[in-house]
Every structure is written in structure tokens, then in C-alpha cells.
Design a protein around this motif. Structure first.
Motif, PDB file in Angstrom:
ATOM      1  N   SER A  57       1.225  19.390 -10.273  1.00 55.38           N
ATOM      2  CA  SER A  57       0.825  18.258 -11.124  1.00 55.38           C
ATOM      3  C   SER A  57       1.912  17.947 -12.156  1.00 55.38           C
ATOM      4  N   THR A  58       2.582  18.990 -12.659  1.00 48.32           N
ATOM      5  CA  THR A  58       3.638  18.764 -13.650  1.00 48.32           C
ATOM      6  C   THR A  58       4.878  18.163 -13.002  1.00 48.32           C
ATOM      7  N   CYS A  59       5.229  18.636 -11.818  1.00 47.84           N
ATOM      8  CA  CYS A  59       6.386  18.079 -11.109  1.00 47.84           C
ATOM      9  C   CYS A  59       6.146  16.612 -10.753  1.00 47.84           C
ATOM     10  N   GLY A  61       3.913  14.603 -12.162  1.00 45.43           N
ATOM     11  CA  GLY A  61       3.771  13.858 -13.411  1.00 45.43           C
ATOM     12  C   GLY A  61       5.129  13.530 -14.012  1.00 45.43           C
ATOM     13  N   ALA A  62       6.053  14.502 -13.975  1.00 45.14           N
ATOM     14  CA  ALA A  62       7.394  14.282 -14.528  1.00 45.14           C
ATOM     15  C   ALA A  62       8.170  13.261 -13.690  1.00 45.14           C
ATOM     16  N   VAL A  79      -1.944  13.016 -13.124  1.00 39.27           N
ATOM     17  CA  VAL A  79      -1.993  13.704 -11.825  1.00 39.27           C
ATOM     18  C   VAL A  79      -3.011  14.837 -11.889  1.00 39.27           C
TER      19      VAL A  79
ATOM     20  N   ALA B  15      -6.075  21.325 -11.473  1.00 36.10           N
ATOM     21  CA  ALA B  15      -5.042  21.390 -12.514  1.00 36.10           C
ATOM     22  C   ALA B  15      -4.646  19.958 -12.836  1.00 36.10           C
ATOM     23  N   PHE B  16      -4.530  19.681 -14.142  1.00 34.93           N
ATOM     24  CA  PHE B  16      -4.282  18.308 -14.597  1.00 34.93           C
ATOM     25  C   PHE B  16      -2.955  18.228 -15.344  1.00 34.93           C
ATOM     26  N   ASN B  17      -2.205  17.172 -15.092  1.00 39.57           N
ATOM     27  CA  ASN B  17      -1.061  16.832 -15.945  1.00 39.57           C
ATOM     28  C   ASN B  17      -1.129  15.351 -16.273  1.00 39.57           C
ATOM     29  N   HIS B  18      -1.243  15.053 -17.576  1.00 48.88           N
ATOM     30  CA  HIS B  18      -1.218  13.667 -18.061  1.00 48.88           C
ATOM     31  C   HIS B  18       0.041  13.415 -18.895  1.00 48.88           C
ATOM     32  N   GLY B  20       3.414  14.462 -18.294  1.00 43.77           N
ATOM     33  CA  GLY B  20       4.756  14.618 -17.734  1.00 43.77           C
ATOM     34  C   GLY B  20       5.347  15.932 -18.221  1.00 43.77           C
ATOM     35  N   LEU B  21       6.605  15.894 -18.689  1.00 37.20           N
ATOM     36  CA  LEU B  21       7.248  17.123 -19.166  1.00 37.20           C
ATOM     37  C   LEU B  21       7.171  17.272 -20.680  1.00 37.20           C
ATOM     38  N   ALA B  25      -0.029  20.983 -19.494  1.00 37.81           N
ATOM     39  CA  ALA B  25      -0.786  20.883 -18.246  1.00 37.81           C
ATOM     40  C   ALA B  25      -1.922  21.895 -18.380  1.00 37.81           C
ATOM     41  N   VAL B  35       4.388  22.535 -21.239  1.00 39.13           N
ATOM     42  CA  VAL B  35       5.357  22.310 -20.168  1.00 39.13           C
ATOM     43  C   VAL B  35       6.659  21.802 -20.773  1.00 39.13           C
ATOM     44  N   PRO B  48       8.030  23.301 -13.901  1.00 37.08           N
ATOM     45  CA  PRO B  48       7.449  23.401 -12.556  1.00 37.08           C
ATOM     46  C   PRO B  48       8.042  24.541 -11.721  1.00 37.08           C
ATOM     47  N   LEU B  51       6.264  27.738 -12.894  1.00 35.97           N
ATOM     48  CA  LEU B  51       4.851  27.758 -12.494  1.00 35.97           C
ATOM     49  C   LEU B  51       4.719  28.013 -10.991  1.00 35.97           C
TER      50      LEU B  51
END
Lengths: 150, 150
Positions: A57-59, A61-62, A79, B15-18, B20-21, B25, B35, B48, B51
Motif C-alpha cells: 500500500s505504501t509503494c 501510494g507513493a 490504497v 493495510a491502508f496508506n493514504h 504516500g511517503l 501506513a 513511512v 516499502p 516492510l
């Protein structure tokens, strides 16, 4: 690994696990996370399913954040990665379903952005050889379900 | 996803990412991790690459823990995952190299355990379609290198 490929190395890191599911996994000089068995809901900590979902999700999202920037848009992409542990004839497997919501653009443009991101996000590329990995655009997230399935 | 496969669902999670970097997350009702961008070493938090390494090392470590138990052995297996971000003709990619040390058995038996674990660990199965994923047995770990490569 295909050694014929020509790469420029940009960054390297490590992650260690000495404890199996009963203790910690860690990055030397970096984060340490308590790890746990997904089938024992009383244990705190993160399991491999969750750590994989956090990575993907981080990859993604980025990568979407970069694509938004290239299009002069603020970062609004969300994501959600849903990971299901299943048992089949070949033992345990993870099904990994990435759901992307980009609320400030049209569904068609969101599809285009996600199509681009799939080809750029390194974690997505690593998973792309598996038929257990899917990714799609959603207009709204549905309520999620979590936990052990009896 | 191959919908012809027959699976029994055992567990599911998200798992959620809103962010980005630039932020966090998280797992709903679970862990939250800061992150960060791997190329900005001043930022705290996990990227990422890390993780993914934590997920794979924990999955392989847990699988080896199960195999050790089946062989009436205590858990001594150690899994170190080295992730390198590289830039090639197809953009950014991750090279994922898992190194396994099992100090209380012979090298040949360690090879056998790792061969079994590769076929059982769900994260390893997900990555097995990528030529960027490798796994091998080591008798001793070499010093690791981490950080941005100039």
C-alpha cells in the motif's frame, strides 16, 4: 536473478527475523516490530500478511503520489490492501487485493493512473507474476472484514 | 486471480496508506508505522523495501520454525532479507535476496529445510514468479550494507 540486466544501485537495506512468530523482526538501526501469529488473535503485533499489505500500500501510494504530482494534482490517492490467508491443495497461500480510490479525478483517469502505477511500483512488479495478486480502482471503499475466519 | 482454485479462507486483514511517503501506513485496529522515502535518510520511519523485508523474513522464519518443530528441533533459524532498489531500463525495481542461517544443523539439512520452506511460505510463493527474488543458505552472515548508494 537475471544477471544480464544492467542496473544502477540506488539504495539497500536489511530486515532480520530470528524469532519466527514469537518476538520481533527489525531493521538494523531502524524500525522494530512485534510479530504475531495471525491465527492467534490475542497476540499483539503485526503478522506477515499485514507487513506485506503495508509495503504494497505504501509503494503504490507513493507511486500514485508521484503520478499525481506529474499531473499537477495534490495527493489524494488512497490504497487499501486486503490480504486473505487461504488453504488449498498447495498449502497456505495469500490472496492480495489492492483497492485504489482517487477521489479528485474521474474513474477513467483513476484507471489510467493505476495502470501506470502498476508498471512503476517495484512491489507491484515483484507480485505481478502471481495469479494471487489483483489491483483495481474503486469509487468508494466497502466496509472491510478482518480476523480469523471460522 | 484463478477463480477455479478451491480455497478455504482462514484469515483476512487490511493495510491502508493514504499518505504516500509522508505520514503513516496502518492496519485498522492494529499497527501503525511511520513511512519514509528511502532516498531521504533524514526521515525516520520504514520504507516499502523494509516492510517487504520484514514480511518475507517473518514468513520464512515462521515457516522454518514450523519445520524445525516437525523435526523435534528448537527454533534457531535466522532469516536476513537484503533489499536493493535499482534503476534499470524498466524503471525502479527491488532485488530481494533472502539469506538463511540455521546454525544447529548441517549445511545440507539447512538446504533441505529452506527448499521445503520456499514451497510453504506464502510470501515466498508470491515472489517466486519474479527473477528478482533469490534465497540461499549461508553458514555465517556477512556484514551488511545499508543506505543510499551514490
Amino acid at each position: 536473478m537475471n544477471m544480464d540486466k544492467k542496473f544502477i544501485k540506488k539504495y539497500e537495506t536489511d530486515a532480520f527475523n530470528h524469532d519466527g512468530l514469537n518476538g520481533y523482526a527489525y531493521v538494523p538501526n531502524g524500525v522494530s516490530v512485534a510479530v504475531s501469529n495471525p491465527l492467534n488473535e490475542k497476540m499483539p503485533g503485526a503478522n506477515p500478511e499485514q507487513l506485506l499489505g503495508l509495503s504494497l500500500s505504501t509503494c503504490m501510494g507513493a507511486t500514485l503520489q508521484a503520478i499525481e504530482k506529474e499531473n499537477n494534482l495534490p495527493h489524494r490517492a488512497q490504497v487499501h490492501v486486503h490480504v486473505t490467508m487461504v488453504k488449498g491443495t498447495a498449502g497456505l497461500e495469500f490472496l492480495v487485493d489492492a483497492r485504489v480510490r482517487i477521489p479528485h479525478i474521474s474513474h477513467a483517469q483513476a484507471e489510467d493512473f493505476v495502470h501506470q502505477a502498476e508498471k512503476r511500483c517495484p512491489v507491484s512488479k515483484l507480485l505481478s507474476g502471481s495469479e494471487n495478486y489483483t489491483i483495481h480502482v474503486v469509487d468508494e471503499f466497502e466496509p472491510t472484514h478482518q480476523g480469523v475466519i471460522d
